[in-house]
Write a protein that holds these residues in place. Structure first.
Motif, PDB file in Angstrom:
ATOM      1  N   PRO A   9       0.610  16.807   9.622  1.00  0.00           N
ATOM      2  CA  PRO A   9      -0.406  16.900   8.571  1.00  0.00           C
ATOM      3  C   PRO A   9       0.010  17.759   7.382  1.00  0.00           C
ATOM      4  CG  PRO A   9      -1.034  18.217  10.476  1.00  0.00           C
ATOM      5  CD  PRO A   9       0.153  17.401  10.888  1.00  0.00           C
ATOM      6  N   SER A  10       1.004  18.630   7.572  1.00  0.00           N
ATOM      7  CA  SER A  10       1.486  19.454   6.467  1.00  0.00           C
ATOM      8  C   SER A  10       2.911  19.895   6.762  1.00  0.00           C
ATOM      9  CB  SER A  10       0.586  20.689   6.271  1.00  0.00           C
ATOM     10  OG  SER A  10       0.876  21.685   7.242  1.00  0.00           O
ATOM     11  N   ASN A  11       3.535  20.521   5.770  1.00  0.00           N
ATOM     12  CA  ASN A  11       4.903  21.018   5.939  1.00  0.00           C
ATOM     13  C   ASN A  11       4.935  22.478   6.388  1.00  0.00           C
ATOM     14  OD1 ASN A  11       4.264  22.477   3.620  1.00  0.00           O
ATOM     15  ND2 ASN A  11       5.476  21.174   2.251  1.00  0.00           N
ATOM     16  N   ALA A  12       3.815  22.988   6.923  1.00  0.00           N
ATOM     17  CA  ALA A  12       3.771  24.364   7.431  1.00  0.00           C
ATOM     18  C   ALA A  12       4.843  24.551   8.499  1.00  0.00           C
ATOM     19  CB  ALA A  12       2.395  24.674   8.004  1.00  0.00           C
ATOM     20  N   TYR A  13       5.454  25.743   8.503  1.00  0.00           N
ATOM     21  CA  TYR A  13       6.603  25.946   9.388  1.00  0.00           C
ATOM     22  C   TYR A  13       6.820  27.441   9.621  1.00  0.00           C
ATOM     23  CZ  TYR A  13      11.545  26.068  10.820  1.00  0.00           C
ATOM     24  OH  TYR A  13      12.715  26.308  11.490  1.00  0.00           O
ATOM     25  N   GLY A  14       7.396  27.752  10.775  1.00  0.00           N
ATOM     26  CA  GLY A  14       7.864  29.104  11.033  1.00  0.00           C
ATOM     27  C   GLY A  14       6.887  29.986  11.781  1.00  0.00           C
ATOM     28  N   PHE A  15       7.284  31.251  11.929  1.00  0.00           N
ATOM     29  CA  PHE A  15       6.469  32.213  12.663  1.00  0.00           C
ATOM     30  C   PHE A  15       5.039  32.271  12.138  1.00  0.00           C
ATOM     31  CE2 PHE A  15      10.618  34.174  13.812  1.00  0.00           C
ATOM     32  CZ  PHE A  15      10.414  34.341  15.173  1.00  0.00           C
ATOM     33  N   ALA A  16       4.881  32.224  10.817  1.00  0.00           N
ATOM     34  CA  ALA A  16       3.550  32.345  10.219  1.00  0.00           C
ATOM     35  C   ALA A  16       2.990  30.995   9.784  1.00  0.00           C
ATOM     36  CB  ALA A  16       3.597  33.291   9.013  1.00  0.00           C
ATOM     37  N   GLN A  17       3.662  29.891  10.126  1.00  0.00           N
ATOM     38  CA  GLN A  17       3.264  28.531   9.753  1.00  0.00           C
ATOM     39  C   GLN A  17       2.798  28.476   8.296  1.00  0.00           C
ATOM     40  OE1 GLN A  17       2.358  25.258  11.867  1.00  0.00           O
ATOM     41  NE2 GLN A  17       1.706  26.270  13.750  1.00  0.00           N
ATOM     42  N   VAL A  18       3.733  28.724   7.407  1.00  0.00           N
ATOM     43  CA  VAL A  18       3.438  28.768   5.976  1.00  0.00           C
ATOM     44  C   VAL A  18       3.852  27.448   5.335  1.00  0.00           C
ATOM     45  CG1 VAL A  18       3.716  30.095   3.855  1.00  0.00           C
ATOM     46  CG2 VAL A  18       4.062  31.207   6.081  1.00  0.00           C
ATOM     47  N   LYS A  19       2.992  26.912   4.472  1.00  0.00           N
ATOM     48  CA  LYS A  19       3.347  25.719   3.711  1.00  0.00           C
ATOM     49  C   LYS A  19       4.414  26.063   2.672  1.00  0.00           C
ATOM     50  CE  LYS A  19      -1.170  23.454   4.141  1.00  0.00           C
ATOM     51  NZ  LYS A  19      -2.338  22.932   3.403  1.00  0.00           N
ATOM     52  N   MET A  20       5.261  25.103   2.350  1.00  0.00           N
ATOM     53  CA  MET A  20       6.365  25.352   1.432  1.00  0.00           C
ATOM     54  C   MET A  20       5.885  25.840   0.073  1.00  0.00           C
ATOM     55  SD  MET A  20       9.479  25.635   0.749  1.00  0.00           S
ATOM     56  CE  MET A  20      10.262  24.946   2.210  1.00  0.00           C
ATOM     57  N   GLU A  21       4.811  25.236  -0.447  1.00  0.00           N
ATOM     58  CA  GLU A  21       4.337  25.638  -1.764  1.00  0.00           C
ATOM     59  C   GLU A  21       3.829  27.090  -1.769  1.00  0.00           C
ATOM     60  OE1 GLU A  21       1.293  22.648  -0.006  1.00  0.00           O
ATOM     61  OE2 GLU A  21       3.487  22.964  -0.050  1.00  0.00           O
ATOM     62  N   THR A  22       3.208  27.518  -0.672  1.00  0.00           N
ATOM     63  CA  THR A  22       2.742  28.900  -0.569  1.00  0.00           C
ATOM     64  C   THR A  22       3.925  29.834  -0.416  1.00  0.00           C
ATOM     65  OG1 THR A  22       0.741  28.098   0.532  1.00  0.00           O
ATOM     66  CG2 THR A  22       1.158  30.460   0.634  1.00  0.00           C
ATOM     67  N   TRP A  23       4.926  29.385   0.351  1.00  0.00           N
ATOM     68  CA  TRP A  23       6.135  30.197   0.536  1.00  0.00           C
ATOM     69  C   TRP A  23       6.862  30.386  -0.793  1.00  0.00           C
ATOM     70  CZ3 TRP A  23       7.374  33.174   4.464  1.00  0.00           C
ATOM     71  CH2 TRP A  23       8.681  33.645   4.590  1.00  0.00           C
ATOM     72  N   GLU A  24       6.912  29.359  -1.604  1.00  0.00           N
ATOM     73  CA  GLU A  24       7.575  29.454  -2.913  1.00  0.00           C
ATOM     74  C   GLU A  24       6.814  30.407  -3.831  1.00  0.00           C
ATOM     75  OE1 GLU A  24       7.797  25.387  -4.092  1.00  0.00           O
ATOM     76  OE2 GLU A  24       9.628  25.000  -2.925  1.00  0.00           O
ATOM     77  N   TRP A  25       5.481  30.415  -3.717  1.00  0.00           N
ATOM     78  CA  TRP A  25       4.670  31.379  -4.482  1.00  0.00           C
ATOM     79  C   TRP A  25       5.036  32.797  -4.068  1.00  0.00           C
ATOM     80  CZ3 TRP A  25      -1.030  32.676  -2.989  1.00  0.00           C
ATOM     81  CH2 TRP A  25      -1.546  33.619  -3.883  1.00  0.00           C
ATOM     82  N   TYR A  26       5.132  33.011  -2.755  1.00  0.00           N
ATOM     83  CA  TYR A  26       5.521  34.328  -2.223  1.00  0.00           C
ATOM     84  C   TYR A  26       6.899  34.736  -2.721  1.00  0.00           C
ATOM     85  CZ  TYR A  26       7.893  37.208   1.324  1.00  0.00           C
ATOM     86  OH  TYR A  26       8.665  38.143   1.975  1.00  0.00           O
ATOM     87  N   GLN A  27       7.860  33.817  -2.656  1.00  0.00           N
ATOM     88  CA  GLN A  27       9.226  34.128  -3.088  1.00  0.00           C
ATOM     89  C   GLN A  27       9.256  34.507  -4.570  1.00  0.00           C
ATOM     90  OE1 GLN A  27      11.100  30.414  -1.736  1.00  0.00           O
ATOM     91  NE2 GLN A  27      12.387  31.641  -0.371  1.00  0.00           N
ATOM     92  N   LYS A  28       8.553  33.739  -5.373  1.00  0.00           N
ATOM     93  CA  LYS A  28       8.529  34.005  -6.810  1.00  0.00           C
ATOM     94  C   LYS A  28       7.833  35.320  -7.114  1.00  0.00           C
ATOM     95  CE  LYS A  28       7.205  31.953 -11.245  1.00  0.00           C
ATOM     96  NZ  LYS A  28       6.584  30.774 -11.926  1.00  0.00           N
ATOM     97  N   ASP A  29       6.742  35.601  -6.418  1.00  0.00           N
ATOM     98  CA  ASP A  29       5.966  36.810  -6.685  1.00  0.00           C
ATOM     99  C   ASP A  29       6.697  38.070  -6.246  1.00  0.00           C
ATOM    100  OD1 ASP A  29       3.260  37.747  -7.637  1.00  0.00           O
ATOM    101  OD2 ASP A  29       3.234  38.632  -5.634  1.00  0.00           O
ATOM    102  N   THR A  30       7.462  37.971  -5.148  1.00  0.00           N
ATOM    103  CA  THR A  30       8.156  39.147  -4.611  1.00  0.00           C
ATOM    104  C   THR A  30       9.621  39.230  -5.024  1.00  0.00           C
ATOM    105  OG1 THR A  30       8.771  37.976  -2.576  1.00  0.00           O
ATOM    106  CG2 THR A  30       6.655  39.159  -2.579  1.00  0.00           C
ATOM    107  N   GLY A  31      10.167  38.112  -5.503  1.00  0.00           N
ATOM    108  CA  GLY A  31      11.586  38.077  -5.828  1.00  0.00           C
ATOM    109  C   GLY A  31      12.468  37.922  -4.603  1.00  0.00           C
ATOM    110  N   ASN A  32      11.847  37.692  -3.454  1.00  0.00           N
ATOM    111  CA  ASN A  32      12.596  37.575  -2.194  1.00  0.00           C
ATOM    112  C   ASN A  32      12.992  36.110  -1.956  1.00  0.00           C
ATOM    113  OD1 ASN A  32      13.745  38.134   0.284  1.00  0.00           O
ATOM    114  ND2 ASN A  32      11.807  38.419   1.358  1.00  0.00           N
ATOM    115  N   TYR A  33      13.893  35.618  -2.785  1.00  0.00           N
ATOM    116  CA  TYR A  33      14.246  34.200  -2.753  1.00  0.00           C
ATOM    117  C   TYR A  33      15.079  33.818  -1.537  1.00  0.00           C
ATOM    118  CZ  TYR A  33      12.398  33.826  -7.478  1.00  0.00           C
ATOM    119  OH  TYR A  33      11.557  33.839  -8.576  1.00  0.00           O
ATOM    120  N   ASP A  34      15.644  34.791  -0.847  1.00  0.00           N
ATOM    121  CA  ASP A  34      16.425  34.496   0.348  1.00  0.00           C
ATOM    122  C   ASP A  34      15.561  34.466   1.613  1.00  0.00           C
ATOM    123  OD1 ASP A  34      18.822  34.346  -1.073  1.00  0.00           O
ATOM    124  OD2 ASP A  34      19.170  36.505  -0.922  1.00  0.00           O
TER     125      ASP A  34
END
Length: 244
Positions: free
Chosen positions: A129-154
């Motif tokens: 139903p979605s691309n959520a993934y990982g320990f916290a089951q985060v959707k890719m678009e939300t993860w990209e928001w996090y990466q951009k906001d924190t600068g933690n692109y890795d």
């Protein structure tokens, strides 16, 4: 073909069994090891090995789901996980027990957790139903928001330290955007699931099942809080060893 090669191709044959069956291919007449014989087709076999080997390695190194009765036991075994949630707690002001309760609900601490697949005609495994993934089951678009906001692109969704940092970051956003206390596991989980816009519109009120899940998260958070109060001194000593 040596014993090691035989073992690999036996696993590949098993792996192919289900998708080939759906395509109407009978493995009794389609033996992978008959087609892929190193002596006859060395380059083909090497190519197929390189193609399928990452799939098997991914399965071997993923973290299995864990049932947690006492969070102290898990944190004593996974010292780096404890260090990660404490680092996130210090950085964002989000209690470790709230982070752990949300991560547990989302994945049971399984590194490559995903939403269960939908089924086609009620029997055939279909898309997720979605691309959520990982320990916290985060959707890719939300993860990209996090990466951009924190600068933690890795950052990677299947890395526990990054997942803990994400949960701390998201909860701090919920405090800012939805006015939810960082200690309020119940409402924090509702915002985590529905998004800040959905939470602010109270979309969760139409989802009795989600209310039940949020209450479960709240109960686990309270239990983890009590347990961590009893073992935090020892865990803080253990976490020093994670630097070595």
């Amino acid at each position: 073909m040596n014993n090691h090669q035989n073992a690999i191709f036996h696993q590949i044959t098993n792996f192919l069994k289900t998708p080939l069956a759906l395509l109407g291919v009978d493995l009794k007449n389609f033996q992978f090891n008959k087609i892929c014989h190193f002596a006859n087709h060395p380059y083909l076999c090497k190519g197929l090995t390189l193609l399928f080997l990452p799939l098997f390695l991914a399965g071997c190194f993923s973290t299995p789901a864990i049932t947690v009765d006492n969070i102290c036991v898990l944190m004593d075994e996974e010292v780096r996980w404890y260090k990660a949630v404490k680092t996130s707690e210090k950085k964002y002001g989000v209690p470790a027990y709230v982070q752990l309760a949300i991560i547990y609900q989302e994945s049971h601490f399984e590194s490559d957790a995903r939403p269960p697949r939908d089924s086609l005609f009620g029997i055939i495994p279909w898309t997720r139903p979605s691309n959520a993934y990982g320990f916290a089951q985060v959707k890719m678009e939300t993860w990209e928001w996090y990466q951009k906001d924190t600068g933690n692109y890795d950052a990677m969704r299947d890395k526990f330290a990054d997942a803990a940092d994400f949960v701390g970051w998201y909860i701090s956003k919920s405090k800012k955007l939805s006015k939810i206390s960082k200690r309020d596991a119940y409402n924090q989980y509702l915002a985590y699931h529905e998004g800040h816009g959905g939470f602010n519109r109270k979309t969760y009120k139409e989802k009795d099942w989600l209310i039940s899940v949020a209450k479960k998260v709240e109960g686990n958070a309270k239990r983890y809080q009590r347990q961590l109060q009893q073992c935090s001194t020892q865990l803080d000593k253990n976490s020093v060893w994670s630097y070595f």
